[in-house]
Scaffold this active site. Structure first.
Site, PDB file in Angstrom:
ATOM      1  N   ASP A  11       0.885  -1.166   0.000  1.00  0.00           N
ATOM      2  CA  ASP A  11       0.000   0.000   0.000  1.00  0.00           C
ATOM      3  C   ASP A  11       0.926   1.219   0.000  1.00  0.00           C
ATOM      4  O   ASP A  11       2.155   1.078   0.114  1.00  0.00           O
ATOM      5  CB  ASP A  11      -0.893  -0.014   1.256  1.00  0.00           C
ATOM      6  N   SER A  12       0.337   2.409  -0.068  1.00  0.00           N
ATOM      7  CA  SER A  12       1.155   3.624   0.020  1.00  0.00           C
ATOM      8  C   SER A  12       1.696   3.823   1.437  1.00  0.00           C
ATOM      9  O   SER A  12       2.715   4.483   1.617  1.00  0.00           O
ATOM     10  CB  SER A  12       0.304   4.833  -0.356  1.00  0.00           C
ATOM     11  N   GLY A  44      -3.577   8.377  -3.701  1.00  0.00           N
ATOM     12  CA  GLY A  44      -4.890   8.798  -4.206  1.00  0.00           C
ATOM     13  C   GLY A  44      -4.851   9.993  -5.136  1.00  0.00           C
ATOM     14  O   GLY A  44      -5.789  10.212  -5.899  1.00  0.00           O
ATOM     15  N   CYS A  74      -4.423  -2.008  -1.495  1.00  0.00           N
ATOM     16  CA  CYS A  74      -4.631  -0.593  -1.777  1.00  0.00           C
ATOM     17  C   CYS A  74      -5.672  -0.485  -2.885  1.00  0.00           C
ATOM     18  O   CYS A  74      -5.522  -1.107  -3.945  1.00  0.00           O
ATOM     19  CB  CYS A  74      -3.305   0.004  -2.239  1.00  0.00           C
ATOM     20  N   GLU A 153      -2.921   8.681   7.849  1.00  0.00           N
ATOM     21  CA  GLU A 153      -1.497   8.301   7.830  1.00  0.00           C
ATOM     22  C   GLU A 153      -0.710   9.104   8.868  1.00  0.00           C
ATOM     23  O   GLU A 153       0.209   8.603   9.501  1.00  0.00           O
ATOM     24  CB  GLU A 153      -0.924   8.523   6.428  1.00  0.00           C
ATOM     25  N   CYS A 185     -10.935   2.526   0.528  1.00  0.00           N
ATOM     26  CA  CYS A 185      -9.539   2.912   0.763  1.00  0.00           C
ATOM     27  C   CYS A 185      -9.155   2.151   2.017  1.00  0.00           C
ATOM     28  O   CYS A 185      -9.893   2.165   3.014  1.00  0.00           O
ATOM     29  CB  CYS A 185      -9.398   4.409   0.989  1.00  0.00           C
ATOM     30  N   HIS A 187      -7.076   2.699   4.225  1.00  0.00           N
ATOM     31  CA  HIS A 187      -6.870   3.508   5.432  1.00  0.00           C
ATOM     32  C   HIS A 187      -8.179   3.716   6.218  1.00  0.00           C
ATOM     33  O   HIS A 187      -8.151   3.961   7.427  1.00  0.00           O
ATOM     34  CB  HIS A 187      -6.337   4.904   5.059  1.00  0.00           C
TER      35      HIS A 187
HETATM   36  N1  DGL Z   1      -4.812   3.039   1.207  1.00  0.00           N
HETATM   37  C1  DGL Z   1      -4.774   3.355  -0.172  1.00  0.00           C
HETATM   38  C2  DGL Z   1      -6.037   3.015  -0.921  1.00  0.00           C
HETATM   39  O1  DGL Z   1      -6.692   2.070  -0.542  1.00  0.00           O
HETATM   40  C3  DGL Z   1      -4.050   4.606  -0.595  1.00  0.00           C
HETATM   41  C4  DGL Z   1      -4.414   5.897   0.042  1.00  0.00           C
HETATM   42  C5  DGL Z   1      -3.520   6.998  -0.462  1.00  0.00           C
HETATM   43  O2  DGL Z   1      -2.305   6.837  -0.398  1.00  0.00           O
HETATM   44  O3  DGL Z   1      -4.045   8.011  -0.957  1.00  0.00           O
HETATM   45  O4  DGL Z   1      -6.370   3.623  -1.907  1.00  0.00           O
END
Ligand code: DGL
Length: 268
Positions: A11-12, A44, A74, A153, A185, A187
């Site tokens: 993931d990021s 994103g 992600c 984050e 997402c 997160h």
């Molecule tokens: N957690 C990620 C997702 O599901 C990336 C969120 C991000 O870095 O913007 O899209």
């Protein structure tokens, strides 16, 4: 490839750890190799071309580490770079994304349901959820919520800031009449309580980590690739060591982790 090889994930940042935690619970005998591409967080806001480049580089790294499968933990990468991940991983390595299992689950469990979805701009603009839902006769209404992943984050969850951001995104009541909410997402499960607080109780928040870990278990079983006993510790890598990632990982996993920095220049 040995069944004892780790499952690679990426993931990021910390978001994919919500999937990692569910995998650890569902498949305690498996070892994970997690890569958080913190140097490029947030995903994103990136173009599909950049997301493909990052996803291919990371998949190559996971293959170099001997991973037997890849979980694209992600939504932004799953929506924009899945074909590229599959091509880099090769035909022998199963790749599990976080979009298709959830759409399959949602349309199976509530085929006439009206779904709401929040995700990053990259995920919403890809239109993948809309295409998959309409192919199955389902309905989804999506909203990009670009402030959320970066705030999470940085450790802003379960507090006044995350509350205010979530409240602003739901203020006009756009999701109140829906049957279920998809957190598109990885997160966002970290602000699930704040999201639930903005929705009437009939709106069910779908448990993406549980659904994805179930799919991973099924795919590994079908490939005959399940480990029978855990033989190595989980490994956690980031492309830029950040305190926010270290703190977030400890919060999500309930224990601090050894975090290895692998600069992007070594991955390309
Ligand atoms: N957690 C990620 C997702 O599901 C990336 C969120 C991000 O870095 O913007 O899209």
């Amino acid at each position: 490839m040995s069944n004892n090889a780790p499952i690679g994930m990426f993931d990021s940042g910390i978001g994919g750890l919500t999937i990692a935690k569910a995998l650890m619970q569902r498949l305690p005998e498996e070892s994970l190799c997690y890569l958080g591409d913190t140097a490029h967080m947030p995903y994103g806001d990136k173009s599909p071309e950049r997301l493909k480049e990052y996803a291919v580089g990371i998949t190559k790294r996971l293959m170099d580490l001997g991973c037997k499968a890849v979980v694209v933990a992600c939504n932004s990468a799953s929506s924009n770079a899945l074909d590229e991940v599959r091509a880099e991983a090769g035909p022998e390595v199963p790749v599990i994304d976080v979009v298709r299992p959830v759409v399959d689950w949602a349309t199976l469990h509530n085929p006439c349901g009206e779904f709401a979805l929040i995700g990053t701009r990259a995920t919403v603009q890809s239109g993948l959820y809309d295409r998959l839902f309409s192919a199955k006769g389902g309905k989804v209404t999506s909203l990009a919520t670009p402030l959320l992943a970066s705030a999470i984050e940085e450790g802003f969850h379960n507090g006044t800031i995350s509350n205010a951001v979530v409240e602003a995104y739901f203020a006009d009541g756009w999701a109140a009449e829906k049957d279920a909410m998809l957190l598109a997402c990885t997160h966002y499960p970290l602000v699930k309580d704040e999201i639930c607080a903005q929705l009437p109780s009939q709106v069910v928040v779908v448990d993406t980590p549980a659904i994805v870990s179930e799919r991973a278990a099924k795919v590994l079983s079908e490939c005959g690739a399940r480990a029978s006993v855990k033989t190595q510790p989980h490994r956690f890598e980031v492309t830029d060591w950040t305190q926010a990632f270290a703190d977030g990982a400890a919060h999500i996993l309930g224990t601090s982790v050894d975090l290895f920095e692998v600069p992007w220049s070594e991955i390309q």
